[in-house]
Design an enzyme around this catalytic site. Structure first.
Site, PDB file in Angstrom:
ATOM      1  N   GLN A 140      -4.144  -1.599   9.662  1.00 10.79           N
ATOM      2  CA  GLN A 140      -4.025  -2.942   9.087  1.00 10.79           C
ATOM      3  C   GLN A 140      -4.563  -3.993  10.066  1.00 10.79           C
ATOM      4  O   GLN A 140      -4.185  -4.015  11.236  1.00 10.79           O
ATOM      5  CB  GLN A 140      -2.548  -3.225   8.751  1.00 10.79           C
ATOM      6  CG  GLN A 140      -2.323  -4.523   8.008  1.00 10.79           C
ATOM      7  CD  GLN A 140      -3.006  -4.565   6.638  1.00 10.79           C
ATOM      8  OE1 GLN A 140      -2.889  -3.644   5.847  1.00 10.79           O
ATOM      9  NE2 GLN A 140      -3.742  -5.630   6.376  1.00 10.79           N
TER      10      GLN A 140
ATOM     11  N   LYS B 156       0.839  -1.203   0.000  1.00 11.38           N
ATOM     12  CA  LYS B 156       0.000   0.000   0.000  1.00 11.38           C
ATOM     13  C   LYS B 156       0.877   1.257   0.000  1.00 11.38           C
ATOM     14  O   LYS B 156       0.630   2.206  -0.726  1.00 11.38           O
ATOM     15  CB  LYS B 156      -0.932  -0.007   1.230  1.00 11.38           C
ATOM     16  CG  LYS B 156      -2.047  -1.040   1.094  1.00 11.38           C
ATOM     17  CD  LYS B 156      -2.766  -1.346   2.399  1.00 11.38           C
ATOM     18  CE  LYS B 156      -3.683  -2.546   2.219  1.00 11.38           C
ATOM     19  NZ  LYS B 156      -4.256  -3.064   3.450  1.00 11.38           N
TER      20      LYS B 156
ATOM     21  N   ASP C  58     -10.915   2.714   3.763  1.00 12.72           N
ATOM     22  CA  ASP C  58     -11.223   1.279   3.648  1.00 12.72           C
ATOM     23  C   ASP C  58     -12.739   1.065   3.572  1.00 12.72           C
ATOM     24  O   ASP C  58     -13.211   0.010   3.194  1.00 12.72           O
ATOM     25  CB  ASP C  58     -10.688   0.533   4.883  1.00 12.72           C
ATOM     26  CG  ASP C  58      -9.555  -0.407   4.547  1.00 12.72           C
ATOM     27  OD1 ASP C  58      -9.384  -0.705   3.348  1.00 12.72           O
ATOM     28  OD2 ASP C  58      -8.856  -0.853   5.478  1.00 12.72           O
TER      29      ASP C  58
END
Ligand code: NAD
Length: 303
Positions: free
Chosen positions: A98, A54, A121
Site C-alpha cells: 500500500q 481490499k 497492481d
C-alpha cells in the site's frame, strides 16, 4: 434525452459474482486458492481504509488473504526482505504494497522488488512493458484502467474504430488506459488521442470523442458543450469540493465531484459514469480479478 448512467457499483458487483463462481470452481476442480497479501507500513488512516476494503473483498471471494502490518520505522532492507519472502511463498499469487510509503523508503525500489508475475497492481516496469506490447504478453492490466475498459465494454459501446480521447497522461490512469484501448483486440482497437496540460485546443479534441475518458483531477474541467452528442463519458476524476453531514452516520463526509459537470453532461452524452459510484468501485474488483488470473497462471491453467 438523458444519458444512460453507467453504475460502477453494479458492474463491480456483477464481476465479483462472476469471480466468486470462478474461485469456487478453481478450489473444487483444481485445488487452487488465490492468495493475496496486502502490506501496510504505518497507520495512515486512508491507507488503513484502502487495505481493509481490499482484504474484505478478498475474504468475501474466498481467497487466502493476509494482512501484513509493519511499523512506520521498518527499514527499507527489512521491507525488501518481506517482499522477497512473499515472492517465494507459493500460497501467495498477488502482492500489494500500500502506497504511500514513509519517506525513508524508496517506493520505486520496493515496487520493483515485487515479482512481476505477482504484481497484481501492475506497477512494475516489466508489466508496463508487457501492457505496451499487448496480446498474450499482458499478464495483468492495471486496476483502474482495466475497470474503465470493463465499464465501456459492459455499457455496450463499440470500441473498435471508435475515437477515444483520454484527458490526462498519468502513469496510473491516462497512459495505461490509452495503451489498453489502442491494442488490437476485443474491447479495444480504438483510435486513441491523449490530451494533457500541453495540448493546444482541448475542446476540439474532446468534441471528436465517441468515448471520452477524463482523468485530470480538475473539477468541471470538461464542459458539457465539449461532449459529442451520444458519446460515452467515463469520468475518472475524484475531487473533494467540500464537506457535508452524512445522513447515515451524522458525521462530516467529503463532497466528491468528477472532472465533468455531471448534471449538464448527462443531457448530452449517451452514457456517463457518476462520481462517486462510477470508476471508483471498479478498482478493487479488478485487483481481485488480477489475483485470480495470477493464481491460474501459477497453477499452469489458462488465464
Ligand atoms: P495526475 O495528477 O497524476 O494526472 C493528471 C493528468 O491530467 C496529468 O497528466 C495532466 O497533464 C492532466 N491535466 C491536469 N489538468 C489539466 C488541464 N487543465 N488540461 C489538460 N490536462 C490536464 O492524476 P491521476 O492520478 O491520473 O488521477 C486523475 C484523477 O483521477 C484524480 O482526480 C484522481 O483522484 C482520480 N483517480 C481515481 C481513481 C479511482 O476512482 N479508482 C483512481 C486513480 C485516480
Amino acid at each position: 434525452m438523458s444519458a444512460k448512467i453507467i453504475s460502477g457499483t453494479e458492474v463491480a458487483a456483477q464481476i465479483r459474482e462472476e469471480l466468486k463462481k470462478e474461485v469456487d470452481a478453481l478450489k473444487e476442480k483444481n485445488g487452487v486458492v488465490p492468495g493475496l497479501v496486502t502490506i501496510l507500513v504505518g497507520k495512515n488512516p486512508a491507507s488503513v481504509s484502502y487495505v481493509t476494503a481490499k482484504q474484505k473483498s478478498a475474504h468475501e471471494l474466498g481467497f487466502y488473504s493476509l494482512q501484513d502490518d509493519q511499523p512506520e520505522d521498518i527499514s527499507e532492507e527489512a521491507l525488501l526482505a518481506l517482499v522477497d519472502k512473499y515472492n517465494k511463498d507459493p500460497k501467495i499469487h498477488g502482492i500489494l504494497v500500500q502506497l504511500p510509503l514513509p519517506r525513508h523508503i524508496n517506493e520505486k525500489k520496493v515496487l520493483n522488488a515485487i515479482d512481476p508475475d505477482k504484481d497484481v497492481d501492475c506497477f512494475h516496469p516489466v508489466n508496463v512493458g508487457r501492457l505496451m506490447i499487448g496480446g498474450s504478453e499482458a499478464k495483468f492490466l492495471p486496476c483502474t484502467p482495466a475497470g474503465i475498459q470493463e465499464l465501456i465494454v459492459r455499457s455496450g459501446y463499440e470500441t473498435s474504430g471508435a475515437e477515444v480521447v483520454v484527458v490526462g497522461r498519468s502513469n496510473i490512469v491516462g497512459k495505461p488506459i490509452a495503451n489498453i484501448m489502442l491494442q488490437k483486440g476485443k474491447g479495444a482497437n480504438s483510435t486513441v488521442t491523449i490530451v494533457h496540460t500541453g495540448t493546444k485546443d482541448l475542446e476540439a479534441h474532446c468534441k471528436r470523442a465517441d468515448i471520452l475518458i477524463v482523468a485530470a483531477g480538475v473539477p468541471g474541467l470538461v464542459k458539457p458543450e465539449w461532449i459529442k452528442p451520444g458519446a460515452c463519458v467515463i469520468d475518472v476524476g475524484v475531487n473533494r469540493v467540500g464537506e457535508k453531514i452524512s445522513e447515515k452516520t451524522g458525521k462530516p463526509v467529503p463532497v466528491l465531484k468528477g472532472d465533468v459537470d455531471f448534471d449538464a453532461a448527462k443531457e448530452i452524452a449517451g452514457a456517463i459514469t457518476p462520481v462517486p459510484g462510477g470508476v471508483g468501485p471498479m478498482t478493487i474488483t479488478m485487483l481481485m480479478k488480477n489475483t485470480v488470473t495470477s493464481a491460474k497462471m501459477h497453477a499452469g491453467l489458462p488465464a
